[in-house]
Every structure is written in structure tokens, then in C-alpha cells.
Design a protein around this motif. Structure first.
Motif, PDB file in Angstrom:
ATOM      1  N   PHE A  93      -7.762  -1.116  -4.683  1.00 38.14           N
ATOM      2  CA  PHE A  93      -6.719  -1.846  -3.972  1.00 38.14           C
ATOM      3  C   PHE A  93      -7.157  -3.281  -3.688  1.00 38.14           C
ATOM      4  CE2 PHE A  93      -4.193  -2.939  -0.145  1.00 38.14           C
ATOM      5  CZ  PHE A  93      -2.938  -2.792  -0.694  1.00 38.14           C
ATOM      6  N   TYR A 122       1.177   1.680  -3.741  1.00 42.48           N
ATOM      7  CA  TYR A 122      -0.081   1.882  -4.463  1.00 42.48           C
ATOM      8  C   TYR A 122      -0.813   3.137  -3.980  1.00 42.48           C
ATOM      9  CZ  TYR A 122      -0.029  -2.411  -7.199  1.00 42.48           C
ATOM     10  OH  TYR A 122       0.294  -3.378  -8.126  1.00 42.48           O
ATOM     11  N   ALA A 123      -0.601   3.538  -2.754  1.00 38.21           N
ATOM     12  CA  ALA A 123      -1.265   4.746  -2.238  1.00 38.21           C
ATOM     13  C   ALA A 123      -0.865   5.982  -3.024  1.00 38.21           C
ATOM     14  CB  ALA A 123      -0.928   4.941  -0.758  1.00 38.21           C
ATOM     15  N   LYS A 179      -3.649   5.208   3.648  1.00 37.32           N
ATOM     16  CA  LYS A 179      -3.348   5.876   2.379  1.00 37.32           C
ATOM     17  C   LYS A 179      -2.877   7.307   2.629  1.00 37.32           C
ATOM     18  CE  LYS A 179      -6.507   7.542  -0.452  1.00 37.32           C
ATOM     19  NZ  LYS A 179      -7.572   7.682  -1.479  1.00 37.32           N
ATOM     20  N   GLU A 180      -3.585   8.009   3.509  1.00 40.17           N
ATOM     21  CA  GLU A 180      -3.205   9.387   3.809  1.00 40.17           C
ATOM     22  C   GLU A 180      -1.836   9.451   4.487  1.00 40.17           C
ATOM     23  OE1 GLU A 180      -5.158  12.274   3.019  1.00 40.17           O
ATOM     24  OE2 GLU A 180      -5.956  10.673   1.758  1.00 40.17           O
ATOM     25  N   LEU A 213       0.821  -1.203   0.000  1.00 47.77           N
ATOM     26  CA  LEU A 213       0.000   0.000   0.000  1.00 47.77           C
ATOM     27  C   LEU A 213       0.862   1.264   0.000  1.00 47.77           C
ATOM     28  CD1 LEU A 213      -2.760   1.289   0.006  1.00 47.77           C
ATOM     29  CD2 LEU A 213      -2.851   0.997   2.499  1.00 47.77           C
ATOM     30  N   SER A 214       2.055   1.194   0.568  1.00 52.00           N
ATOM     31  CA  SER A 214       2.923   2.374   0.570  1.00 52.00           C
ATOM     32  C   SER A 214       3.273   2.790  -0.847  1.00 52.00           C
ATOM     33  CB  SER A 214       4.206   2.092   1.366  1.00 52.00           C
ATOM     34  OG  SER A 214       5.022   1.142   0.710  1.00 52.00           O
ATOM     35  N   PHE A 221      -8.197   1.809   5.728  1.00 45.00           N
ATOM     36  CA  PHE A 221      -7.568   2.044   4.431  1.00 45.00           C
ATOM     37  C   PHE A 221      -7.299   3.530   4.223  1.00 45.00           C
ATOM     38  CE2 PHE A 221      -7.830   3.172  -0.045  1.00 45.00           C
ATOM     39  CZ  PHE A 221      -6.887   2.323  -0.605  1.00 45.00           C
ATOM     40  N   LYS A 222      -8.298   4.360   4.513  1.00 44.39           N
ATOM     41  CA  LYS A 222      -8.155   5.796   4.286  1.00 44.39           C
ATOM     42  C   LYS A 222      -7.023   6.378   5.109  1.00 44.39           C
ATOM     43  CE  LYS A 222     -10.634  10.201   4.457  1.00 44.39           C
ATOM     44  NZ  LYS A 222     -11.911  10.887   4.765  1.00 44.39           N
ATOM     45  N   MET A 248      -6.505   6.189  -6.218  1.00 47.29           N
ATOM     46  CA  MET A 248      -6.432   4.863  -5.594  1.00 47.29           C
ATOM     47  C   MET A 248      -7.500   4.750  -4.513  1.00 47.29           C
ATOM     48  SD  MET A 248      -5.403   1.835  -5.194  1.00 47.29           S
ATOM     49  CE  MET A 248      -4.245   1.852  -6.553  1.00 47.29           C
ATOM     50  N   SER A 249      -8.484   3.915  -4.786  1.00 46.53           N
ATOM     51  CA  SER A 249      -9.590   3.706  -3.856  1.00 46.53           C
ATOM     52  C   SER A 249      -9.442   2.354  -3.181  1.00 46.53           C
ATOM     53  CB  SER A 249     -10.920   3.758  -4.603  1.00 46.53           C
ATOM     54  OG  SER A 249     -10.993   2.686  -5.537  1.00 46.53           O
ATOM     55  N   ARG A 292       0.883   8.869   1.862  1.00 46.61           N
ATOM     56  CA  ARG A 292       0.998  10.038   0.993  1.00 46.61           C
ATOM     57  C   ARG A 292       1.687  11.193   1.731  1.00 46.61           C
ATOM     58  NH1 ARG A 292      -4.431  10.599  -2.844  1.00 46.61           N
ATOM     59  NH2 ARG A 292      -3.896   8.840  -4.212  1.00 46.61           N
TER      60      ARG A 292
END
Length: 326
Positions: A242, A231-232, A268-269, A228-229, A264-265, A237-238, A272
């Protein structure tokens, strides 16, 4: 003039990217030297594998296409060997046994070729695609040639495992309709234009299991975080997207993350924010380019998101870190 890595506000590429184009032109007896001169590119630096502004190399390729063929990008890729396209990558690919492993090598090696092209695997509509995109705007000179060149390079990579006559059933590109290329790729059943990114259907021959790449040395959480690091940082990217990547239902992924105290949110934040903060501290890249690198196509959206994370704008954050190091 060549561009150094630390130059601000620039997207850069190694001149190695255009060597296959030069070889193609020499075969066609095209005076590429005069075209290089028009593009402001010195022959000695070009052949010594220096870094250039990507827009200069792309303009060079665009001018070459006007002197040769509108299908130059795909032609060069299809008529070159993997070793001619990227010798170092080709040597590593020769020692692996699957397309999945080869793609991992390509992803890890991109930083030696350019600063702004991304490759990844994604499951779309139930099928696996190898995807690619660059931060160059669609209207830039040479965008279409560069995109079709990347597409052809992926086809050549796949042929290393699927056979020399293999063609994908479907290709998607971000650029506009190019009838000459469609005619050139008659063996491809379906080509879509104007997509968010380029993608090539690899079908069910390959089954990408991204999390499983790390399974031997990491537990599920660590492997998922590792994945995820990366793909985020892709745009749009939702959690649904994912889930396609990791092969889990939305409910299952949410449950597993919640069991470990995450969402997930939030993850992802976090990824980013970490990536954006590091790039602001450690590079001289423009804020707009950093926004793109961490998944934002719109500068105002990136500014808004970063201020939500850090309490200040990206520009203020960067200035504060510079002053603290002074």
C-alpha cells in the motif's frame, strides 16, 4: 439460459464481453453460431446483452479459439477499437485527458460488464503497472484467452494516450506460458508467466497519485480511507504494498495513521469485515466468492478471519441476518 444477478454461487458476465469475438469470427467466416449452440448460449439472448455464467462465455471463447487461432484473445483486443470493446467506457474515456483518469473510469464501470474482474494501478519494483485479475481459476476453459483479451484491452486503452504504435516493455500474466502469444507480441521485451495477477508496465509516462484523486474534496485521512477501502480487498495487500500505491514510506504512513488513532492492520480488517458482512447480508453469492471479493484466495482463511471479526462463521452470520428479516 441467461443468469440473473441474484443467482447464488455464480460468477457472471455480460454477453457484451464476447461481441468483439463474434465480430472477429464473422470477418474470418467462422461459424460462431454453431459454437454458441455447443456452449448452451442462445443467439437472441447473446446479442441482446444478457448476463451469463462467466464459465459459459469463457468456454464459448475457448471453443472459438480452437476454430480460429490460439492467439484469439490478444488478436481480438488488438484488432478492435475501444468503441467496439466497450462503447460506454470509450465515450467517457474520449472526454478525459490522462490514462489515470481513464483507468478510474474503467474501474468504476466494471460492474456493468462482470461481477468478478478487478483493475487497479500499482507501483512494482519502482514502476507503475496497470493490474488486473479475475476470480476464475487458472484451469478453467478460456482462462488464458480471457486474460490475454484483458491484457490487449489495456494496451488499447494506453494507446489512446501514448499513440497507436505503443507497446509496453513488460507484461505479466497469471496463466501458463503461451508461445504463440509471445511470438504475436514480439515488440514486448519481457513477458512473465505464472504471476499472482496480470500486470502491464506503463512506466514513467504516467504517475498515478491515487490519494490525490480525492484531495480537492477530502482531507488526507478521508482520501486514504477511501483508497484503502478498495485496496484492502485485494489479496495479499500488505502495508508495504500500500505504501507503494500512495508513495509514502512505511514509517510515514504508520505515523500519520497513528496520529489519527488508527493502524494499517486495523483499517484493512475493518474494511474487509464491512465488505464481507454487506455481501453476506445483501447478496446470494457463495461464501467462497465473497471471500475472494474481500481478499481471500482460500476459503478456510476467510472463514477463520470472519469468525475472528464477528464471533461466528460467515454461514451462521448470513443465516442469522435472514432470520432477523423474516
Amino acid at each position: 439460459m441467461p443468469v440473473l444477478n441474484e443467482s447464488p454461487q455464480l460468477l457472471i458476465s455480460s454477453s457484451a464481453n464476447v461481441l468483439p469475438f463474434i465480430k472477429y469470427c464473422e470477418k474470418q467466416k467462422v461459424d460462431w453460431l454453431s459454437i454458441a449452440h455447443k456452449s448452451g448460449i442462445r443467439r437472441d439472448l447473446l446479442m441482446s446483452l444478457e448476463w451469463y455464467m462467466s464459465r459459459d462465455l469463457m468456454r464459448f471463447v475457448q471453443l472459438l479459439s480452437l476454430e480460429t487461432t490460439p492467439t484469439l484473445g490478444i488478436d481480438v483486443a488488438m484488432e478492435s477499437t475501444l468503441n467496439e470493446i466497450a462503447p460506454d467506457i470509450a465515450r467517457l474515456v474520449a472526454n478525459v485527458g490522462s490514462l489515470e483518469q481513464a483507468l478510474s473510469i474503467v474501474i468504476e464501470s466494471m460492474n456493468v460488464l462482470n461481477s468478478h474482474v478487478k483493475f487497479w494501478a500499482e507501483r512494482i519494483d519502482g514502476h507503475w503497472f496497470i493490474c488486473h485479475m479475475a476470480s476464475i481459476p487458472k484451469h478453467a476453459a478460456g482462462f488464458s484467452q480471457a486474460e490475454w483479451y484483458r491484457t490487449g484491452c489495456i494496451i488499447k486503452l494506453c494507446r489512446h494516450f501514448y499513440g497507436q504504435n505503443w507497446f509496453p516493455h513488460e507484461i505479466r500474466v497469471a496463466g501458463d506460458d503461451t508461445p504463440d502469444v509471445v511470438k504475436r507480441l514480439r515488440a514486448v521485451k519481457h513477458i512473465e508467466f505464472g504471476e499472482p495477477f496480470g500486470a502491464i508496465l506503463v512506466g514513467e509516462q504516467s504517475r498515478f497519485d491515487p490519494v490525490d484523486q480525492y484531495a480537492s474534496t477530502m482531507d488526507w485521512q478521508e482520501a486514504t480511507f477511501k483508497l484503502l477501502s478498495n485496496y484492502a480487498l485485494l489479496p495479499n495487500m500488505s502495508i508495504e504494498r500500500f505504501c507503494h500505491v500512495v508513495g509514502l514510506s512505511k514509517r510515514t504512513l504508520q505515523r500519520r495513521l497513528k496520529e489519527n488513532g488508527h493502524s494499517f492492520k486495523q483499517l484493512k480488517e475493518t474494511f474487509r469485515q464491512e465488505a464481507a458482512s454487506r455481501l453476506l447480508r445483501e447478496t446470494a453469492l457463495s461464501i467462497e466468492e465473497i471471500g475472494w471479493k474481500v481478499g481471500y484466495n482460500d476459503l478456510s482463511n476467510f472463514n477463520r478471519a470472519f469468525k475472528g471479526w464477528a464471533g461466528v462463521s460467515p454461514a451462521v452470520y448470513r443465516d442469522s441476518k435472514r432470520h432477523s428479516l423474516a
